[in-house]
Scaffold this active site. Structure first.
Site, PDB file in Angstrom:
ATOM      1  N   ASP A  31      24.035  40.853  32.777  1.00 57.57           N
ATOM      2  CA  ASP A  31      24.627  41.563  31.646  1.00 57.57           C
ATOM      3  C   ASP A  31      23.528  42.367  30.967  1.00 57.57           C
ATOM      4  O   ASP A  31      22.629  41.794  30.367  1.00 57.57           O
ATOM      5  CB  ASP A  31      25.215  40.540  30.677  1.00 57.57           C
ATOM      6  CG  ASP A  31      26.023  41.207  29.582  1.00 57.57           C
ATOM      7  OD1 ASP A  31      26.459  42.342  29.780  1.00 57.57           O
ATOM      8  OD2 ASP A  31      26.209  40.572  28.526  1.00 57.57           O
ATOM      9  N   HIS A  32      23.613  43.651  31.065  1.00 55.36           N
ATOM     10  CA  HIS A  32      22.625  44.565  30.482  1.00 55.36           C
ATOM     11  C   HIS A  32      21.295  44.471  31.235  1.00 55.36           C
ATOM     12  O   HIS A  32      21.000  43.486  31.897  1.00 55.36           O
ATOM     13  CB  HIS A  32      22.377  44.319  28.991  1.00 55.36           C
ATOM     14  CG  HIS A  32      23.642  44.299  28.187  1.00 55.36           C
ATOM     15  ND1 HIS A  32      23.667  43.956  26.871  1.00 55.36           N
ATOM     16  CD2 HIS A  32      24.919  44.601  28.511  1.00 55.36           C
ATOM     17  CE1 HIS A  32      24.908  44.021  26.419  1.00 55.36           C
ATOM     18  NE2 HIS A  32      25.693  44.408  27.409  1.00 55.36           N
ATOM     19  N   CYS A  85      28.819  34.148  27.780  1.00 60.52           N
ATOM     20  CA  CYS A  85      27.884  35.257  27.606  1.00 60.52           C
ATOM     21  C   CYS A  85      26.613  34.657  27.005  1.00 60.52           C
ATOM     22  O   CYS A  85      26.552  34.362  25.804  1.00 60.52           O
ATOM     23  CB  CYS A  85      28.471  36.349  26.721  1.00 60.52           C
ATOM     24  SG  CYS A  85      27.331  37.739  26.580  1.00 60.52           S
ATOM     25  N   TYR A 107      23.514  49.467  30.432  1.00 63.24           N
ATOM     26  CA  TYR A 107      24.028  49.394  31.802  1.00 63.24           C
ATOM     27  C   TYR A 107      23.239  50.272  32.772  1.00 63.24           C
ATOM     28  O   TYR A 107      23.795  50.936  33.643  1.00 63.24           O
ATOM     29  CB  TYR A 107      25.534  49.714  31.813  1.00 63.24           C
ATOM     30  CG  TYR A 107      26.312  48.571  31.205  1.00 63.24           C
ATOM     31  CD1 TYR A 107      26.688  47.486  31.982  1.00 63.24           C
ATOM     32  CD2 TYR A 107      26.608  48.541  29.839  1.00 63.24           C
ATOM     33  CE1 TYR A 107      27.359  46.402  31.427  1.00 63.24           C
ATOM     34  CE2 TYR A 107      27.284  47.464  29.273  1.00 63.24           C
ATOM     35  CZ  TYR A 107      27.660  46.410  30.080  1.00 63.24           C
ATOM     36  OH  TYR A 107      28.316  45.329  29.540  1.00 63.24           O
ATOM     37  N   HIS A 135      28.063  35.988  31.783  1.00 70.73           N
ATOM     38  CA  HIS A 135      27.188  37.148  31.570  1.00 70.73           C
ATOM     39  C   HIS A 135      25.791  36.582  31.418  1.00 70.73           C
ATOM     40  O   HIS A 135      25.527  35.850  30.462  1.00 70.73           O
ATOM     41  CB  HIS A 135      27.544  37.871  30.273  1.00 70.73           C
ATOM     42  CG  HIS A 135      28.806  38.676  30.341  1.00 70.73           C
ATOM     43  ND1 HIS A 135      29.329  39.318  29.244  1.00 70.73           N
ATOM     44  CD2 HIS A 135      29.626  38.971  31.372  1.00 70.73           C
ATOM     45  CE1 HIS A 135      30.421  39.965  29.599  1.00 70.73           C
ATOM     46  NE2 HIS A 135      30.628  39.765  30.880  1.00 70.73           N
ATOM     47  N   HIS A 171      35.648  36.386  25.688  1.00 69.82           N
ATOM     48  CA  HIS A 171      34.251  36.759  25.447  1.00 69.82           C
ATOM     49  C   HIS A 171      33.917  36.451  23.987  1.00 69.82           C
ATOM     50  O   HIS A 171      34.739  36.687  23.104  1.00 69.82           O
ATOM     51  CB  HIS A 171      34.079  38.265  25.728  1.00 69.82           C
ATOM     52  CG  HIS A 171      32.668  38.740  25.688  1.00 69.82           C
ATOM     53  ND1 HIS A 171      31.992  38.975  24.517  1.00 69.82           N
ATOM     54  CD2 HIS A 171      31.803  39.034  26.684  1.00 69.82           C
ATOM     55  CE1 HIS A 171      30.766  39.394  24.793  1.00 69.82           C
ATOM     56  NE2 HIS A 171      30.624  39.432  26.108  1.00 69.82           N
TER      57      HIS A 171
HETATM   58  C1  DNO Z   1      28.901  44.344  26.372  1.00 70.55           C
HETATM   59  C2  DNO Z   1      30.032  43.572  26.796  1.00 70.55           C
HETATM   60  C3  DNO Z   1      31.286  43.847  25.987  1.00 70.55           C
HETATM   61  C4  DNO Z   1      32.392  43.062  26.567  1.00 70.55           C
HETATM   62  C5  DNO Z   1      33.658  43.020  25.806  1.00 70.55           C
HETATM   63  C6  DNO Z   1      34.468  41.898  26.406  1.00 70.55           C
HETATM   64  O1  DNO Z   1      28.080  44.669  27.131  1.00 70.55           O
HETATM   65  O2  DNO Z   1      29.701  42.259  26.913  1.00 70.55           O
HETATM   66  O3  DNO Z   1      31.641  45.171  26.103  1.00 70.55           O
HETATM   67  O4  DNO Z   1      32.705  43.634  27.785  1.00 70.55           O
HETATM   68  O5  DNO Z   1      33.452  42.796  24.493  1.00 70.55           O
HETATM   69  O6  DNO Z   1      35.781  41.977  26.038  1.00 70.55           O
END
Ligand code: DNO
Length: 395
Positions: free
Chosen positions: A355-356, A277, A372, A304, A239
């Site tokens: 993601d989010h 991401c 989340y 993500h 990531h």
């Molecule tokens: C946030 C995420 C991070 C991610 C870690 C991956 O929402 O993208 O918490 O899970 O950094 O290792």
């Protein structure tokens, strides 16, 4: 493309049965209670998997497919002599996960801090809330709350003045909240929560760790875990550093396309891959997301999907915008991922997750994990699903 959803475990206010209703088919999860550096016991992995799959016979199936994340012990990042047992433990966790058929692992190599935001309730014009990173607030924290040694050297006179102005308007409560947001933790972070003095101490360990040294330590770690991962059929997905640049004087090495080129030139093993991401890479104007999705297609094991909108005058500040309305060309990213997947001819689907999400509607008054929320992520996933369907339909 496999639609996945992050679940933090039994304490997550969004339950497995809630997730089922989103239409996602795969779960992204981790054993958050196991201390960093210890092997994830097989029985614990099986028990967690059973929680995910418990109602599968009567309902649509959900399967735990992706781990996010196995934390990497700081001693590995620091390249300390005593780090070998922690590398062995990471491999042990990977072996136990493989026994349970869980074959994709997201992880990161960010020293001391994990993902960082300054505002967890940034109000949007529509009344909902988003997460935000504000560079001036961040600088105010670094310079005047943390009072990091030699921090001034990292800021221009103009930046110092802006940070000072921001700091002068802050109440004690504002300062406490900013501190908590930055160092005490966001959901899913893979580093410890600190108080100010522990945080200073943790930062100072990296005083002599340059980017090159940190890279060397990452490559040493990878040279040991990748052959095993390949043998087990595991896909590792690093990531990016979020936000993707150096912070607090710490070196950060997974921020740009160039960083990824360096990574793959040094460790070409096919098990070595990335979490694309979109929001993290997209918070830098010099990262062209659709292009990165094309260039690193074969390395993308997990994505993500979210976007950010950067401030006009200060491109390092951003808020997490609508999934399809941001500085990230989300349609372009999804098109590139679909093309990549097609070229794999069935051998290697890409897991994606919304993601989010914004805090909207009923979630505004609910307690939840920042970023989340259920409804906001559901909205993001639904929009992404629409794009996938439409792109597939036109070919
Ligand atoms: C946030 C995420 C991070 C991610 C870690 C991956 O929402 O993208 O918490 O899970 O950094 O290792």
């Amino acid at each position: 493309m496999r639609e996945a959803w992050r679940w933090f475990g039994s304490n997550d206010p969004v339950s497995i049965n809630d997730i089922r209703q989103t239409g996602a088919t795969d779960i992204v999860s981790a054993l958050h209670a196991i201390p960093t550096g210890e092997v994830w016991p097989l029985a614990d992995i099986q028990a967690h998997k059973a929680l995910v799959e418990k109602d599968n016979t009567e309902n649509s199936s959900l399967v735990w497919s992706v781990v996010e994340s196995i934390p990497v012990h700081e001693d590995i990042k620091l390249g300390r002599d005593n780090c070998q047992p922690y590398i062995d433990a990471w491999i042990g966790s990977m072996e136990n996960l493989a026994k349970c058929g869980i074959k994709t692992i997201c992880y990161n190599f960010m020293p001391v801090i994990d993902w960082t935001r300054t505002d967890l309730k940034y109000q949007l014009p529509n009344g909902g809330y988003a997460l935000r990173f504000d560079q001036d607030k961040f600088a105010a924290f670094d310079l005047f709350i943390l009072q990091r040694e030699h921090a001034e050297a990292d800021y221009s006179a103009d930046e110092l003045a802006k940070a000072k102005a921001v700091f002068s308007t802050m109440t004690e409560d504002d300062k406490a909240l900013l501190t908590k947001n930055i160092i005490a933790g966001l959901p899913g972070k893979m580093t410890d929560a600190y108080n100010i003095s522990d945080f200073r101490a943790a930062l100072s360990q990296y005083q002599n760790i340059s980017k090159d040294i940190l890279r060397k330590n990452l490559f040493n770690f990878l040279s040991q875990i990748l052959p095993k991962a390949e043998q087990l059929g595991m896909k590792l997905a690093i990531h990016p550093d979020d936000p993707p640049r150096d912070m607090f004087g710490l070196p950060r090495i997974i921020c740009t396309a160039e960083d990824l080129e360096i990574l793959f030139a040094a460790q070409p093993n096919p098990a070595n891959g990335i979490t694309l991401c979109a929001g993290t890479y997209g918070s830098r104007p010099d990262n062209d997301l659709p292009q990165m999705a094309k260039d690193f297609g074969a390395r993308i094991h997990f994505a993500h999907l979210r976007g950010v909108t950067r401030d006009k005058d200060e491109q390092r500040s951003f808020y997490e915008a609508e999934h399809l309305e941001s500085d990230v060309d989300m349609v372009g990213v999804i098109a590139a991922l679909l093309k990549e997947e097609k070229s794999r001819k069935g051998a290697g689907e890409i897991f994606i997750r919304p993601d989010h999400g914004h805090q909207i509607l009923d979630d505004i008054n609910k307690k939840g994990n920042p970023g989340y929320s259920c409804i906001g992520r559901l909205k993001g996933l639904a929009e992404i699903r629409g794009v996938i369907k439409a792109l597939k339909a036109v070919g």
